[in-house]
Design a protein around this motif. Structure first.
Motif, PDB file in Angstrom:
ATOM      1  N   PRO A 235       0.801  -1.230   0.000  1.00 16.19           N
ATOM      2  CA  PRO A 235       0.000   0.000   0.000  1.00 16.19           C
ATOM      3  C   PRO A 235       0.834   1.280   0.000  1.00 16.19           C
ATOM      4  CG  PRO A 235       0.215  -0.789   2.235  1.00 16.19           C
ATOM      5  CD  PRO A 235       0.966  -1.783   1.361  1.00 16.19           C
ATOM      6  N   THR A 236       2.182   1.166   0.114  1.00 16.49           N
ATOM      7  CA  THR A 236       3.046   2.342   0.134  1.00 16.49           C
ATOM      8  C   THR A 236       4.170   2.151  -0.877  1.00 16.49           C
ATOM      9  OG1 THR A 236       4.532   1.446   1.830  1.00 16.49           O
ATOM     10  CG2 THR A 236       2.584   2.649   2.602  1.00 16.49           C
ATOM     11  N   CYS A 237       4.977   3.184  -1.076  1.00 14.55           N
ATOM     12  CA  CYS A 237       6.157   3.051  -1.942  1.00 14.55           C
ATOM     13  C   CYS A 237       7.182   2.110  -1.311  1.00 14.55           C
ATOM     14  CB  CYS A 237       6.796   4.410  -2.188  1.00 14.55           C
ATOM     15  SG  CYS A 237       5.871   5.494  -3.293  1.00 14.55           S
ATOM     16  N   GLY A 238       7.399   2.281  -0.004  1.00  9.90           N
ATOM     17  CA  GLY A 238       8.402   1.471   0.674  1.00  9.90           C
ATOM     18  C   GLY A 238       8.084  -0.003   0.719  1.00  9.90           C
ATOM     19  N   SER A 239       6.833  -0.369   0.477  1.00 14.86           N
ATOM     20  CA  SER A 239       6.429  -1.782   0.467  1.00 14.86           C
ATOM     21  C   SER A 239       5.880  -2.192  -0.893  1.00 14.86           C
ATOM     22  CB  SER A 239       5.371  -2.031   1.541  1.00 14.86           C
ATOM     23  OG  SER A 239       4.224  -1.221   1.322  1.00 14.86           O
ATOM     24  N   ALA A 240       6.256  -1.450  -1.929  1.00 12.73           N
ATOM     25  CA  ALA A 240       5.641  -1.621  -3.251  1.00 12.73           C
ATOM     26  C   ALA A 240       6.060  -2.891  -3.969  1.00 12.73           C
ATOM     27  CB  ALA A 240       5.969  -0.415  -4.131  1.00 12.73           C
ATOM     28  N   GLU A 291       3.580  -1.064   6.923  1.00 14.50           N
ATOM     29  CA  GLU A 291       3.892  -1.002   5.496  1.00 14.50           C
ATOM     30  C   GLU A 291       4.162  -2.392   4.936  1.00 14.50           C
ATOM     31  OE1 GLU A 291       6.206   2.154   3.931  1.00 14.50           O
ATOM     32  OE2 GLU A 291       6.118   3.341   5.759  1.00 14.50           O
ATOM     33  N   VAL A 292       5.293  -2.987   5.269  1.00 11.42           N
ATOM     34  CA  VAL A 292       5.614  -4.318   4.752  1.00 11.42           C
ATOM     35  C   VAL A 292       4.669  -5.374   5.338  1.00 11.42           C
ATOM     36  CG1 VAL A 292       7.368  -6.135   4.775  1.00 11.42           C
ATOM     37  CG2 VAL A 292       8.008  -3.807   4.165  1.00 11.42           C
ATOM     38  N   GLY A 293       4.259  -5.189   6.596  1.00 17.29           N
ATOM     39  CA  GLY A 293       3.304  -6.129   7.180  1.00 17.29           C
ATOM     40  C   GLY A 293       1.989  -6.142   6.432  1.00 17.29           C
ATOM     41  N   THR A 294       1.488  -4.961   6.099  1.00 20.64           N
ATOM     42  CA  THR A 294       0.244  -4.878   5.325  1.00 20.64           C
ATOM     43  C   THR A 294       0.438  -5.422   3.920  1.00 20.64           C
ATOM     44  OG1 THR A 294      -0.419  -2.916   6.582  1.00 20.64           O
ATOM     45  CG2 THR A 294      -1.545  -3.311   4.492  1.00 20.64           C
ATOM     46  N   ALA A 295       1.570  -5.107   3.300  1.00 21.58           N
ATOM     47  CA  ALA A 295       1.842  -5.622   1.956  1.00 21.58           C
ATOM     48  C   ALA A 295       1.881  -7.138   1.946  1.00 21.58           C
ATOM     49  CB  ALA A 295       3.160  -5.057   1.437  1.00 21.58           C
ATOM     50  N   CYS A 296       2.487  -7.732   2.982  1.00 19.17           N
ATOM     51  CA  CYS A 296       2.539  -9.195   3.065  1.00 19.17           C
ATOM     52  C   CYS A 296       1.145  -9.774   3.243  1.00 19.17           C
ATOM     53  CB  CYS A 296       3.447  -9.604   4.222  1.00 19.17           C
ATOM     54  SG  CYS A 296       3.726 -11.381   4.343  1.00 19.17           S
ATOM     55  N   ALA A 297       0.328  -9.125   4.067  1.00 23.93           N
ATOM     56  CA  ALA A 297      -1.047  -9.591   4.257  1.00 23.93           C
ATOM     57  C   ALA A 297      -1.826  -9.520   2.945  1.00 23.93           C
ATOM     58  CB  ALA A 297      -1.734  -8.757   5.331  1.00 23.93           C
ATOM     59  N   MET A 298      -1.666  -8.435   2.221  1.00 27.06           N
ATOM     60  CA  MET A 298      -2.345  -8.281   0.933  1.00 27.06           C
ATOM     61  C   MET A 298      -1.907  -9.352  -0.054  1.00 27.06           C
ATOM     62  SD  MET A 298      -2.013  -4.106   0.657  1.00 27.06           S
ATOM     63  CE  MET A 298      -2.601  -3.999  -1.047  1.00 27.06           C
ATOM     64  N   ALA A 299      -0.601  -9.590  -0.139  1.00 20.62           N
ATOM     65  CA  ALA A 299      -0.073 -10.570  -1.086  1.00 20.62           C
ATOM     66  C   ALA A 299      -0.443 -11.989  -0.688  1.00 20.62           C
ATOM     67  CB  ALA A 299       1.445 -10.426  -1.186  1.00 20.62           C
ATOM     68  N   ALA A 300      -0.448 -12.279   0.609  1.00 14.27           N
ATOM     69  CA  ALA A 300      -0.817 -13.609   1.078  1.00 14.27           C
ATOM     70  C   ALA A 300      -2.275 -13.917   0.755  1.00 14.27           C
ATOM     71  CB  ALA A 300      -0.571 -13.713   2.580  1.00 14.27           C
ATOM     72  N   ASN A 345      11.154  -6.254   1.445  1.00 15.03           N
ATOM     73  CA  ASN A 345      10.188  -6.549   0.393  1.00 15.03           C
ATOM     74  C   ASN A 345      10.409  -7.947  -0.174  1.00 15.03           C
ATOM     75  OD1 ASN A 345       8.423  -4.035  -0.981  1.00 15.03           O
ATOM     76  ND2 ASN A 345      10.033  -3.400   0.433  1.00 15.03           N
ATOM     77  N   ALA A 346      11.673  -8.294  -0.404  1.00 16.54           N
ATOM     78  CA  ALA A 346      11.980  -9.609  -0.964  1.00 16.54           C
ATOM     79  C   ALA A 346      11.573 -10.727  -0.016  1.00 16.54           C
ATOM     80  CB  ALA A 346      13.477  -9.696  -1.278  1.00 16.54           C
ATOM     81  N   ILE A 347      11.945 -10.601   1.254  1.00 17.14           N
ATOM     82  CA  ILE A 347      11.618 -11.635   2.230  1.00 17.14           C
ATOM     83  C   ILE A 347      10.108 -11.738   2.433  1.00 17.14           C
ATOM     84  CG2 ILE A 347      11.894 -12.348   4.630  1.00 17.14           C
ATOM     85  CD1 ILE A 347      14.398 -12.674   2.878  1.00 17.14           C
ATOM     86  N   ALA A 348       9.416 -10.594   2.456  1.00 17.69           N
ATOM     87  CA  ALA A 348       7.967 -10.609   2.667  1.00 17.69           C
ATOM     88  C   ALA A 348       7.230 -11.262   1.508  1.00 17.69           C
ATOM     89  CB  ALA A 348       7.456  -9.188   2.881  1.00 17.69           C
ATOM     90  N   SER A 349       7.771 -11.177   0.296  1.00 17.83           N
ATOM     91  CA  SER A 349       7.111 -11.817  -0.842  1.00 17.83           C
ATOM     92  C   SER A 349       7.129 -13.341  -0.689  1.00 17.83           C
ATOM     93  CB  SER A 349       7.790 -11.401  -2.154  1.00 17.83           C
ATOM     94  OG  SER A 349       9.118 -11.896  -2.225  1.00 17.83           O
ATOM     95  N   VAL A 350       8.254 -13.872  -0.233  1.00 17.92           N
ATOM     96  CA  VAL A 350       8.328 -15.322   0.008  1.00 17.92           C
ATOM     97  C   VAL A 350       7.436 -15.716   1.173  1.00 17.92           C
ATOM     98  CG1 VAL A 350       9.867 -17.214   0.651  1.00 17.92           C
ATOM     99  CG2 VAL A 350      10.649 -15.472  -0.956  1.00 17.92           C
ATOM    100  N   ARG A 351       7.449 -14.895   2.216  1.00 18.63           N
ATOM    101  CA  ARG A 351       6.608 -15.196   3.376  1.00 18.63           C
ATOM    102  C   ARG A 351       5.134 -15.177   2.995  1.00 18.63           C
ATOM    103  NH1 ARG A 351       7.671 -12.197   9.042  1.00 18.63           N
ATOM    104  NH2 ARG A 351       9.461 -13.613   8.951  1.00 18.63           N
ATOM    105  N   ALA A 352       4.737 -14.276   2.110  1.00 16.04           N
ATOM    106  CA  ALA A 352       3.338 -14.208   1.685  1.00 16.04           C
ATOM    107  C   ALA A 352       2.916 -15.506   1.009  1.00 16.04           C
ATOM    108  CB  ALA A 352       3.133 -13.028   0.739  1.00 16.04           C
ATOM    109  N   LEU A 353       3.757 -16.011   0.118  1.00 12.59           N
ATOM    110  CA  LEU A 353       3.427 -17.263  -0.563  1.00 12.59           C
ATOM    111  C   LEU A 353       3.440 -18.421   0.419  1.00 12.59           C
ATOM    112  CD1 LEU A 353       2.654 -18.300  -3.336  1.00 12.59           C
ATOM    113  CD2 LEU A 353       5.071 -18.738  -3.798  1.00 12.59           C
TER     114      LEU A 353
END
Length: 432
Positions: A235-240, A291-300, A345-353
């Motif tokens: 939802p932000t640039c830092g977690s894009a 930021e990254v927490g919300t992005a991970c939730a969205m991606a998951a 961002n990279a780690i959160a993408s793997v965690r989301a999956l």
């Protein structure tokens, strides 16, 4: 809750709250004025503390004019409504005050004025009647609907076109990032890694191939953001980088249609909107968990849907994505959106999956609801010491600064006086 247009904003990095928001506020203020006006802009709290690294000054000066704008930095002054406060003043050629406005950049590029509460000040018209995931799930259960259908029912007809444009910009950012090498701008001279990670992932097999691709896609977007290129707040640039990486990987791996990707974007948007409505997506307010927490939730949640999950499994995946980022601080080294932001961002993408995979092996039942974890995140953010909320006065930024100044042992905590003038950083302050 507001339209997904307010959540998925297309713009330029490196920061939605520190670059996109202040630029928007300055442009709007400038349009109201006369040709010969001069301007004085005072930045408070986090906007002042990390403004240099986040290029807040460049964004404001570009919007108002460098020759006729004075910037004042007050990192030690935090306005009650939100840590990202700024006051814009228009002056006559003789220096008389013509008009003034105090605004707050509350995350994701959104800017609001000061009526006593930043969250109640947003002038955008609410779109969605339900404010919690519990209510959205109840609607899905009662009507046999998917979560993305909630978006189609309540948004204007053009929302699909907006989501299609969002997806296009996300893909373009990945492709650019995978082709670009060299150092990122800023004093850290951090090298881009996306291209190398992608090349190595192609020759790997099994789990390393999967994680390597996800890493590469997330790095690509995050590095493009750090280089001030066009991205989407998610939802932000830092977690894009998180959501585009997961969607891009699943589209390629499972040969998904763009229509299914747009449905997943809609579902992810509902998840992000609930966090934005009931907590915060501002690192300056709640730390990087927002930021990254919300992005991970969205991606998951989006991944769970694309992999065949039920609405309750999607909610479970989103809850896991947020739960396992609780307490994550926002302490950018040198005030840049690079360390630790890009790797996160990279780690959160793997965690989301991983969250989606975990949930799909379950029946979707669990004890902690998404709404509960969002409330917990908000409370955790309020309790977090302000040094760890996007000020670069604590955490990684502070200790990195100490070490590189020759002091491997922390001698004292940073004081208010240490951060009076961001244009003259002291060792440990972490300002560019």
């Amino acid at each position: 809750m507001q339209s997904l247009r307010e959540l998925y904003r297309i713009g330029y990095g490196p920061s939605s709250s520190h670059t996109m928001g202040p630029r928007s506020a300055a442009e709007s203020f400038c349009l109201e004025g006369a040709p010969r006006e001069r301007y004085r802009v005072t930045l408070y709290g986090s906007l002042a503390a990390t403004g240099k690294g986040h290029m807040t000054d460049a964004a404001i000066l570009d919007a108002l004019g460098r020759e006729r704008t004075e910037l004042l930095w007050k990192p030690q002054v935090v306005l009650a409504q939100h840590p990202n406060g700024m006051t814009l003043e228009a002056l006559s050629p003789q220096g008389d005050l013509l008009r003034t406005r105090t605004v707050f950049s509350i995350g994701g590029g959104a800017v609001v004025e000061d009526p006593g509460s930043a969250h109640e000040a947003n002038p955008s018209v609410p779109v969605y009647p339900f404010l919690s995931m519990e209510e959205v799930l109840a609607m899905a259960d009662q009507e046999g609907a998917q979560l993305w259908e909630y978006v189609d029912r309540h948004e204007e007809s053009g929302i699909r076109d907006h989501l299609a444009r969002v997806w296009q910009v996300m893909q373009e950012a990945i492709r650019r990032g995978l082709e670009t090498e060299g150092p990122l701008p800023g004093g850290l001279r951090l090298p881009r890694k996306a291209a190398a990670y992608y090349a190595r992932a192609q020759s790997a097999k099994g789990y390393l191939n999967v994680t390597g691709q996800l890493f590469a896609y997330a790095l690509a977007v995050s590095e493009e953001n750090a280089a001030c290129s066009q991205i989407v707040t998610a939802p932000t640039c830092g977690s894009a980088g998180v959501l585009p990486a997961v969607l891009y990987y699943l589209k390629k791996q499972n040969r998904l249609s763009d229509e299914r990707i747009l449905n997943a974007l809609a579902t992810a948007g509902i998840i992000g909107n609930i966090v934005k409505q009931n907590a915060s997506i501002s690192g300056a307010e709640v730390g990087c968990q927002g930021e990254v927490g919300t992005a991970c939730a969205m991606a998951a949640g989006a991944a769970a849907q694309l992999l065949g999950g039920t609405p309750h499994q999607i909610e479970y995946a989103a809850e896991m994505g947020m739960e396992h980022h609780l307490g994550l601080t926002c302490d950018p080294v040198a005030g840049l959106v690079q360390i630790p932001c890009i790797e996160r961002n990279a780690i959160a993408s793997v965690r989301a999956l991983d969250c989606a995979s975990y949930v799909l092996l379950s029946d979707g039942r669990h004890r902690i609801t998404f709404d509960e974890v969002v409330q917990t995140m908000a409370q955790t953010g309020r309790d977090m010491n302000e040094r760890y909320r996007e000020t670069s006065q604590g955490g990684l930024s502070f200790f990195h600064g100490r070490c590189h100044a020759g002091g491997l042992r922390p001698r004292k905590e940073p004081s208010v006086e240490d951060s009076e003038n961001p244009s003259e950083p002291s060792p440990g302050k972490g300002l560019d």
